[in-house]
Design a protein around this motif. Structure first.
Motif, mmCIF file in Angstrom:
data_model
loop_
_atom_site.group_PDB
_atom_site.id
_atom_site.type_symbol
_atom_site.label_atom_id
_atom_site.label_comp_id
_atom_site.label_asym_id
_atom_site.label_seq_id
_atom_site.Cartn_x
_atom_site.Cartn_y
_atom_site.Cartn_z
ATOM 1 N N THR A 21 -99.053 -54.956 -10.099
ATOM 2 C CA THR A 21 -98.054 -55.344 -11.090
ATOM 3 C C THR A 21 -96.653 -54.974 -10.592
ATOM 4 O O THR A 21 -96.493 -54.194 -9.643
ATOM 5 C CB THR A 21 -98.306 -54.630 -12.423
ATOM 6 O OG1 THR A 21 -98.122 -53.211 -12.233
ATOM 7 C CG2 THR A 21 -99.720 -54.890 -12.926
ATOM 8 N N ARG A 23 -94.587 -53.075 -12.085
ATOM 9 C CA ARG A 23 -94.412 -51.638 -12.259
ATOM 10 C C ARG A 23 -95.031 -50.858 -11.106
ATOM 11 O O ARG A 23 -94.447 -49.900 -10.589
ATOM 12 C CB ARG A 23 -95.037 -51.198 -13.597
ATOM 13 C CG ARG A 23 -95.168 -49.689 -13.783
ATOM 14 C CD ARG A 23 -93.828 -48.983 -13.698
ATOM 15 N NE ARG A 23 -92.938 -49.397 -14.770
ATOM 16 C CZ ARG A 23 -91.666 -49.007 -14.861
ATOM 17 N NH1 ARG A 23 -91.141 -48.240 -13.900
ATOM 18 N NH2 ARG A 23 -90.907 -49.412 -15.865
ATOM 19 N N GLU A 24 -96.205 -51.238 -10.675
ATOM 20 C CA GLU A 24 -96.863 -50.554 -9.567
ATOM 21 C C GLU A 24 -96.077 -50.713 -8.276
ATOM 22 O O GLU A 24 -95.946 -49.763 -7.492
ATOM 23 C CB GLU A 24 -98.287 -51.090 -9.407
ATOM 24 C CG GLU A 24 -99.209 -50.681 -10.541
ATOM 25 C CD GLU A 24 -100.497 -51.474 -10.584
ATOM 26 O OE1 GLU A 24 -101.395 -51.094 -11.351
ATOM 27 O OE2 GLU A 24 -100.619 -52.487 -9.849
ATOM 28 N N ASP A 27 -93.012 -48.485 -8.438
ATOM 29 C CA ASP A 27 -93.368 -47.085 -8.178
ATOM 30 C C ASP A 27 -93.591 -46.850 -6.688
ATOM 31 O O ASP A 27 -93.139 -45.848 -6.126
ATOM 32 C CB ASP A 27 -94.634 -46.704 -8.951
ATOM 33 C CG ASP A 27 -94.406 -46.625 -10.457
ATOM 34 O OD1 ASP A 27 -93.231 -46.625 -10.868
ATOM 35 O OD2 ASP A 27 -95.406 -46.587 -11.197
ATOM 36 N N VAL A 33 -87.824 -51.593 -11.744
ATOM 37 C CA VAL A 33 -88.794 -52.635 -12.053
ATOM 38 C C VAL A 33 -88.114 -53.962 -12.362
ATOM 39 O O VAL A 33 -88.662 -55.039 -12.082
ATOM 40 C CB VAL A 33 -89.711 -52.183 -13.220
ATOM 41 C CG1 VAL A 33 -88.938 -52.098 -14.530
ATOM 42 C CG2 VAL A 33 -90.902 -53.124 -13.343
#
Length: 208
Positions: A21, A23-24, A27, A33
């Motif tokens: 995703t 978000r992943e 990170d 994001v």
């Protein structure tokens, strides 16, 4: 917009089509994001179907997905490594031991073929996470025994005996050599160890 036939962020694209995703990816790459989202919106315009590929991979991820708690633990381990210059150890405080167990579990899942691609990608920045430390230690001990065996043979012009030995160190080496013979006969000796034994001792397999 010229140049979009070659992506500006190929690493992001690789993770996106693997099902990670935004978000992943943010990170993993330490990005905002919103910046990740904007990139893939542009990619979809210039390469239609990118989002569909991502969504299909995301749907196929199954239960072994990088959850929020999993990513939080990864962030803790990454921070620990950055601070201490090493992976968490089993002999640290409670927090370090907890992180050490987590890393061990990730490595075990990876070596057993039980880890999803998104997790493997996210762990890529954690150097040494997939190494079996205990096996590495056993291998170091084995190499040290082989070195001792080579030195003994060079000094006494014979291999050590585990029966009728002249000293306890000879008995220890003799037992170790006997075990190597047994493993070779059973076909359970690791190939690289067999190669090292063959290289160090010509015809050692015929000596029992």
């Amino acid at each position: 917009m010229a140049g979009w036939e070659v992506s500006r962020h190929p690493e992001w694209d690789m993770m996106y089509v693997a099902g990670l995703t935004a978000r992943e990816i943010a990170d993993r790459c330490h990005q905002n994001v919103a910046t990740i989202h904007a990139h893939f919106q542009s990619r979809e315009r210039y390469e239609p179907g990118t989002r569909a590929t991502h969504e299909a991979a995301l749907a196929a991820r199954g239960v072994d997905r990088p959850t929020i708690s999993w990513r939080k633990l990864l962030a803790e381990v990454l921070e620990f490594r950055e601070t201490h210059g090493r992976l968490p150890s089993h002999d640290g405080d409670n927090t370090e031991r907890r992180l050490h167990r987590w890393v061990l579990n990730q490595g075990r899942a990876y070596r057993n073929g039980e880890m999803s691609t998104p997790k493997i990608i996210l762990l890529d920045g954690l150097v040494g996470w997939s190494i079996d430390v205990r096996q590495q230690e056993r291998d170091q001990i084995w190499r040290a025994k082989l070195t001792s065996l080579i030195e003994f043979t060079a000094t006494y012009e014979r291999t050590p005996r585990y029966k009728n030995h002249s000293s306890d160190p000879e008995r220890v080496l003799g037992v170790w050599l006997h075990i190597q013979h047994q493993k070779r006969a059973e076909g359970t000796m690791l190939p690289w160890r067999l190669e090292m034994m063959d290289a160090a001792f010509l015809h050692w397999q015929s000596r029992m």
